[in-house]
Design an enzyme around this catalytic site. Structure first.
Site, PDB file in Angstrom:
ATOM      1  N   LEU A 181     -14.268  -1.560 -31.058  1.00  0.00           N
ATOM      2  CA  LEU A 181     -13.051  -0.513 -31.163  1.00  0.00           C
ATOM      3  C   LEU A 181     -12.456  -0.125 -29.837  1.00  0.00           C
ATOM      4  O   LEU A 181     -13.198  -0.391 -29.190  1.00  0.00           O
ATOM      5  CB  LEU A 181     -13.611   0.596 -31.503  1.00  0.00           C
ATOM      6  CG  LEU A 181     -14.570   0.740 -33.350  1.00  0.00           C
ATOM      7  CD1 LEU A 181     -15.211   2.050 -33.767  1.00  0.00           C
ATOM      8  CD2 LEU A 181     -13.495   0.056 -34.238  1.00  0.00           C
ATOM      9  N   HIS A 182     -10.974   0.434 -30.023  1.00  0.00           N
ATOM     10  CA  HIS A 182     -10.027   0.570 -29.226  1.00  0.00           C
ATOM     11  C   HIS A 182      -9.874   2.278 -29.624  1.00  0.00           C
ATOM     12  O   HIS A 182      -9.959   2.617 -30.778  1.00  0.00           O
ATOM     13  CB  HIS A 182      -9.263  -0.584 -28.341  1.00  0.00           C
ATOM     14  CG  HIS A 182      -8.871  -0.887 -29.387  1.00  0.00           C
ATOM     15  ND1 HIS A 182      -7.674   0.036 -30.054  1.00  0.00           N
ATOM     16  CD2 HIS A 182      -8.467  -2.116 -30.025  1.00  0.00           C
ATOM     17  CE1 HIS A 182      -6.827  -1.013 -31.340  1.00  0.00           C
ATOM     18  NE2 HIS A 182      -7.281  -2.149 -31.342  1.00  0.00           N
TER      19      HIS A 182
ATOM     20  N   HIS B 140      -8.101   2.130 -32.883  1.00  0.00           N
ATOM     21  CA  HIS B 140      -8.846   2.533 -34.068  1.00  0.00           C
ATOM     22  C   HIS B 140      -9.647   4.040 -34.565  1.00  0.00           C
ATOM     23  O   HIS B 140      -9.774   4.560 -35.095  1.00  0.00           O
ATOM     24  CB  HIS B 140      -9.877   2.156 -33.936  1.00  0.00           C
ATOM     25  CG  HIS B 140     -10.031  -0.148 -33.924  1.00  0.00           C
ATOM     26  ND1 HIS B 140     -10.231  -0.526 -33.153  1.00  0.00           N
ATOM     27  CD2 HIS B 140      -9.782  -0.755 -35.341  1.00  0.00           C
ATOM     28  CE1 HIS B 140      -9.758  -1.813 -33.293  1.00  0.00           C
ATOM     29  NE2 HIS B 140      -9.660  -2.247 -34.691  1.00  0.00           N
TER      30      HIS B 140
ATOM     31  N   GLY C 107      -3.432   1.157 -39.181  1.00  0.00           N
ATOM     32  CA  GLY C 107      -1.875   1.251 -37.821  1.00  0.00           C
ATOM     33  C   GLY C 107      -1.368   0.292 -38.314  1.00  0.00           C
ATOM     34  O   GLY C 107      -0.849  -0.339 -38.590  1.00  0.00           O
TER      35      GLY C 107
ATOM     36  N   MET D 278      -2.439  -1.692 -28.243  1.00  0.00           N
ATOM     37  CA  MET D 278      -3.880  -1.487 -28.681  1.00  0.00           C
ATOM     38  C   MET D 278      -4.604  -2.422 -29.409  1.00  0.00           C
ATOM     39  O   MET D 278      -3.672  -3.221 -30.885  1.00  0.00           O
ATOM     40  CB  MET D 278      -4.733  -0.535 -28.683  1.00  0.00           C
ATOM     41  CG  MET D 278      -4.677   0.326 -27.549  1.00  0.00           C
ATOM     42  SD  MET D 278      -5.751   1.761 -26.886  1.00  0.00           S
ATOM     43  CE  MET D 278      -4.988   2.189 -25.360  1.00  0.00           C
ATOM     44  N   SER D 279      -5.080  -4.144 -29.026  1.00  0.00           N
ATOM     45  CA  SER D 279      -5.676  -4.734 -29.996  1.00  0.00           C
ATOM     46  C   SER D 279      -6.795  -5.619 -29.518  1.00  0.00           C
ATOM     47  O   SER D 279      -7.217  -5.501 -28.100  1.00  0.00           O
ATOM     48  CB  SER D 279      -4.469  -5.726 -30.449  1.00  0.00           C
ATOM     49  OG  SER D 279      -5.035  -7.205 -30.671  1.00  0.00           O
ATOM     50  N   SER D 280      -8.102  -5.752 -30.688  1.00  0.00           N
ATOM     51  CA  SER D 280      -9.035  -6.347 -29.989  1.00  0.00           C
ATOM     52  C   SER D 280      -8.809  -7.541 -29.534  1.00  0.00           C
ATOM     53  O   SER D 280      -9.372  -8.085 -28.257  1.00  0.00           O
ATOM     54  CB  SER D 280      -9.823  -6.692 -31.121  1.00  0.00           C
ATOM     55  OG  SER D 280     -10.420  -5.243 -31.470  1.00  0.00           O
TER      56      SER D 280
END
Ligand code: PAF
Length: 289
Positions: A33-34, A37, A149, A186-188
């Site tokens: 998670l960032h 999320h 998202g 933002m993305s994993s």
């Protein structure tokens, strides 16, 4: 926050809340998670009495040459972040709990048409895996609202369609994309970027912003698309697609933009090992005559 790993425990907790008449908001994730999320959890908390999240790296939505094994699994860090954000219940099932008869045997939920182009074209079967797992999670959690998202614009559109087509009594809420200070969504998968690639990565967002300006100033779609692809390649990206589409049907558009239209530019491009995704909307400002 309670974490449960089985469907039985999940149902037990949810039925207690149902009996108390509490509303449930749900934010499904694949973990790692960032801030993006966490913004889903915050949006869910603002609307619902109880917030449920899931962490499940869904093998059905990964193609044979994709990063299923390498996908980062960080459950205890995820739990701390969810707890701090005020999530009430985390469902983190093992693969056998979700697909007890094996992945090949599971009934599939398929949304046709909307899944053919864009990510559906470059990742065959991906959206079938997404809609299958999300339908299953919706049936398990039975939330009043579910949060996704807007970075994954096509995914959000596909899930909204599934909810309409299959009559899920669920409100699907799209949450704004969270960005780094330099604009990178933002993305994993951003963690796959090397230091040099990380410096070039915001160029995807900048190219989308420039393309939007060009469309608003009357440049035709074909010219805008060509220019964007060239800029991305010059910045070291391997563009997968850069498609200018109707925001509802996701059909590619031609010609010039008119202010009565709602369009979206969908982009995916590889930078080193990372496949980056972003989009920008052109929202109708006049009503159609
Ligand atoms: O967006 C994601 O993280 C996944 O596609 C989702 C919706 C959790 C389904 O596995």
């Amino acid at each position: 926050m309670r974490t449960v790993h089985s469907i039985a425990e999940l149902r037990e907790q949810l039925s207690a809340w149902q009996q108390q008449g509490l509303s449930v908001g749900f934010a499904p994730t694949m973990g790692n998670l960032h801030r993006g999320h966490i913004s889903l959890i915050t949006a869910a908390k603002a609307r619902c009495d109880k917030v449920v999240s899931s962490v499940f790296v869904n093998p059905l939505q990964f193609g044979p040459n994709e990063d299923l094994e390498a996908y980062p699994r960080t459950l205890s860090a995820d739990q701390s972040q969810l707890q701090a954000a005020g999530c009430d219940l985390l469902f983190a099932p093992p693969v056998e709990e979700m697909y007890p008869a094996g992945q090949a045997a599971v009934s599939n939920v398929i949304v046709p048409e909307l899944t053919l182009d864009h990510c559906g074209d470059s990742r065959p079967g991906h959206f079938d895996g997404v809609t299958t797992v999300v339908a299953k999670l919706f049936n398990l959690v039975q939330p009043q609202s579910a949060f996704f998202g807007k970075k994954d614009f096509q995914q959000l559109r596909v899930i909204k369609q599934m909810v309409v087509d299959l009559c899920f009594p669920i409100e699907v809420v799209g949450v704004e994309t969270c960005r780094e200070d330099d604009g990178l969504a933002m993305s994993s998968r951003n963690q796959y970027l090397t230091t040099d690639e990380r410096q070039s990565a915001p160029q995807l967002r900048q190219t989308l912003l420039a393309a939007k300006d060009s469309l608003l100033s009357g440049k035709p779609v074909s010219v805008v698309t060509d220019e964007a692809q060239k800029v991305l390649m010059a910045a070291g990206f391997e563009p997968d697609y850069f498609n200018i589409c109707d925001a509802n049907s996701l059909q590619r558009q031609n010609g010039v933009y008119e202010s009565a239209q709602s369009w979206v530019i969908l982009a995916a491009a590889k930078l080193g090992k990372a496949r980056l995704l972003d989009n920008i909307e052109l929202i109708a400002t006049k009503t159609q005559q």
